[in-house]
Design a protein around this motif. Structure first.
Motif, PDB file in Angstrom:
ATOM      1  N   LEU A  52       0.829  -1.212   0.000  1.00 54.48           N
ATOM      2  CA  LEU A  52       0.000   0.000   0.000  1.00 54.48           C
ATOM      3  C   LEU A  52       0.863   1.261   0.000  1.00 54.48           C
ATOM      4  N   ARG A  53       1.977   1.225   0.713  1.00 58.26           N
ATOM      5  CA  ARG A  53       2.892   2.369   0.711  1.00 58.26           C
ATOM      6  C   ARG A  53       3.454   2.593  -0.691  1.00 58.26           C
ATOM      7  N   GLU A  54       3.856   1.501  -1.352  1.00 58.28           N
ATOM      8  CA  GLU A  54       4.376   1.601  -2.720  1.00 58.28           C
ATOM      9  C   GLU A  54       3.306   2.172  -3.654  1.00 58.28           C
ATOM     10  N   LEU A  55       2.078   1.683  -3.525  1.00 60.81           N
ATOM     11  CA  LEU A  55       1.002   2.174  -4.393  1.00 60.81           C
ATOM     12  C   LEU A  55       0.668   3.635  -4.102  1.00 60.81           C
ATOM     13  N   ALA A  56       0.735   4.026  -2.835  1.00 60.63           N
ATOM     14  CA  ALA A  56       0.489   5.432  -2.492  1.00 60.63           C
ATOM     15  C   ALA A  56       1.570   6.325  -3.087  1.00 60.63           C
ATOM     16  N   GLU A  57       2.816   5.860  -3.029  1.00 59.53           N
ATOM     17  CA  GLU A  57       3.913   6.631  -3.636  1.00 59.53           C
ATOM     18  C   GLU A  57       3.740   6.717  -5.148  1.00 59.53           C
ATOM     19  N   LEU A  58       3.282   5.646  -5.767  1.00 59.40           N
ATOM     20  CA  LEU A  58       3.028   5.660  -7.207  1.00 59.40           C
ATOM     21  C   LEU A  58       1.905   6.649  -7.535  1.00 59.40           C
ATOM     22  N   SER A  59       0.864   6.641  -6.736  1.00 63.85           N
ATOM     23  CA  SER A  59      -0.241   7.573  -6.959  1.00 63.85           C
ATOM     24  C   SER A  59       0.216   9.018  -6.803  1.00 63.85           C
ATOM     25  N   ALA A  60       1.023   9.270  -5.795  1.00 60.46           N
ATOM     26  CA  ALA A  60       1.531  10.631  -5.580  1.00 60.46           C
ATOM     27  C   ALA A  60       2.429  11.064  -6.742  1.00 60.46           C
ATOM     28  N   THR A 134       6.805  12.775 -19.677  1.00 59.05           N
ATOM     29  CA  THR A 134       5.959  12.381 -18.549  1.00 59.05           C
ATOM     30  C   THR A 134       5.728  10.876 -18.548  1.00 59.05           C
ATOM     31  N   ALA A 135       5.439  10.309 -19.713  1.00 58.53           N
ATOM     32  CA  ALA A 135       5.219   8.861 -19.803  1.00 58.53           C
ATOM     33  C   ALA A 135       6.469   8.086 -19.406  1.00 58.53           C
ATOM     34  N   GLU A 136       7.631   8.581 -19.803  1.00 57.06           N
ATOM     35  CA  GLU A 136       8.882   7.895 -19.440  1.00 57.06           C
ATOM     36  C   GLU A 136       9.108   7.943 -17.937  1.00 57.06           C
ATOM     37  N   ARG A 137       8.860   9.113 -17.335  1.00 63.75           N
ATOM     38  CA  ARG A 137       9.038   9.208 -15.877  1.00 63.75           C
ATOM     39  C   ARG A 137       8.039   8.323 -15.147  1.00 63.75           C
ATOM     40  N   LEU A 138       6.812   8.271 -15.641  1.00 60.18           N
ATOM     41  CA  LEU A 138       5.811   7.401 -15.010  1.00 60.18           C
ATOM     42  C   LEU A 138       6.173   5.929 -15.193  1.00 60.18           C
ATOM     43  N   GLN A 139       6.724   5.588 -16.330  1.00 58.61           N
ATOM     44  CA  GLN A 139       7.141   4.201 -16.541  1.00 58.61           C
ATOM     45  C   GLN A 139       8.238   3.814 -15.552  1.00 58.61           C
ATOM     46  N   THR A 140       9.201   4.709 -15.364  1.00 62.09           N
ATOM     47  CA  THR A 140      10.281   4.442 -14.411  1.00 62.09           C
ATOM     48  C   THR A 140       9.726   4.269 -13.006  1.00 62.09           C
ATOM     49  N   THR A 141       8.821   5.161 -12.634  1.00 60.69           N
ATOM     50  CA  THR A 141       8.221   5.085 -11.302  1.00 60.69           C
ATOM     51  C   THR A 141       7.418   3.802 -11.141  1.00 60.69           C
ATOM     52  N   ALA A 142       6.663   3.430 -12.174  1.00 64.21           N
ATOM     53  CA  ALA A 142       5.866   2.202 -12.108  1.00 64.21           C
ATOM     54  C   ALA A 142       6.764   0.967 -12.009  1.00 64.21           C
ATOM     55  N   GLU A 143       7.880   0.970 -12.719  1.00 66.13           N
ATOM     56  CA  GLU A 143       8.813  -0.158 -12.629  1.00 66.13           C
ATOM     57  C   GLU A 143       9.405  -0.276 -11.232  1.00 66.13           C
ATOM     58  N   GLN A 144       9.769   0.866 -10.644  1.00 68.89           N
ATOM     59  CA  GLN A 144      10.308   0.853  -9.281  1.00 68.89           C
ATOM     60  C   GLN A 144       9.252   0.355  -8.303  1.00 68.89           C
ATOM     61  N   THR A 145       8.021   0.790  -8.503  1.00 70.65           N
ATOM     62  CA  THR A 145       6.931   0.335  -7.633  1.00 70.65           C
ATOM     63  C   THR A 145       6.736  -1.167  -7.774  1.00 70.65           C
ATOM     64  N   GLY A 146       6.761  -1.658  -8.998  1.00 70.80           N
ATOM     65  CA  GLY A 146       6.607  -3.097  -9.231  1.00 70.80           C
ATOM     66  C   GLY A 146       7.703  -3.900  -8.555  1.00 70.80           C
ATOM     67  N   LYS A 147       8.939  -3.393  -8.640  1.00 73.19           N
ATOM     68  CA  LYS A 147      10.049  -4.083  -7.981  1.00 73.19           C
ATOM     69  C   LYS A 147       9.875  -4.067  -6.463  1.00 73.19           C
ATOM     70  N   GLY A 148       9.425  -2.939  -5.928  1.00 71.11           N
ATOM     71  CA  GLY A 148       9.197  -2.849  -4.484  1.00 71.11           C
ATOM     72  C   GLY A 148       8.122  -3.814  -4.022  1.00 71.11           C
ATOM     73  N   ILE A 149       7.049  -3.923  -4.796  1.00 66.34           N
ATOM     74  CA  ILE A 149       5.966  -4.854  -4.455  1.00 66.34           C
ATOM     75  C   ILE A 149       6.462  -6.295  -4.551  1.00 66.34           C
ATOM     76  N   GLN A 150       7.217  -6.574  -5.587  1.00 70.85           N
ATOM     77  CA  GLN A 150       7.767  -7.925  -5.750  1.00 70.85           C
ATOM     78  C   GLN A 150       8.685  -8.279  -4.577  1.00 70.85           C
TER      79      GLN A 150
END
Length: 166
Positions: A52-60, A134-150
């Protein structure tokens, strides 16, 4: 009927001791099972909290990028409006000169049209680049979030193995 005494002797005594040992074993197993259940809930609650923390950071981060993109697009829109206003003022003065020298007016109109088209294409290109960044930065953030969740779930699985291996 004769009352039986509370204290047993002989062959019945081993049955009572066996029963007591079985009760103790059952209590120990229940205690261990309860402990494991509590540890299991703790491990998964911790994993869920991290996810949830990772997803909140992704949302922010997504909201932040959205605001940044909106600001860039808004700025480009304001610049385009200023250019359009300046062009309109130039055309207004050009209309007054049109009857005097129609060929010069036509040449100026054509030149202005080409320049304005180029400006609009540059604005569109800038907007497309802003969206791409913007899409590239969001992709990077989403990848980091995915790794954190994993990682969170990998840790949870490892801890669960330790809990049930004991």
């Amino acid at each position: 009927m004769a009352k039986r005494s509370a204290r047993k002797t002989g062959p019945d005594a081993t049955d009572e001791e066996t029963t007591m040992q079985d009760v103790k074993k059952a209590q120990e197993m229940f205690t261990q099972g309860s402990g494991r259940a509590v540890e299991t809930m703790t491990v998964w609650a911790d994993a869920n909290q991290r996810v949830l923390r990772e997803l909140a950071e992704l949302s922010a981060a997504t909201a932040k990028e959205g605001v940044r993109l909106y600001a860039e697009l808004q700025q480009a829109g304001i610049e385009a409006a200023r250019d359009a206003q300046a062009t309109a003022l130039r055309w207004q003065s050009a209309w007054q000169e049109a009857p005097r020298d129609p060929l010069a007016w036509y040449q100026r109109a054509l030149t202005d049209s080409v320049e304005n088209a180029q400006k609009w294409f540059r604005i569109l290109e800038g907007n497309a680049q802003a969206v791409t960044r913007t899409a590239e930065r969001l992709q990077t953030t989403a990848e980091q979030t995915g790794k954190g969740i994993q990682e969170s779930f990998s840790e949870a699985v490892t801890k669960m193995r330790d809990v049930y291996a004991a």
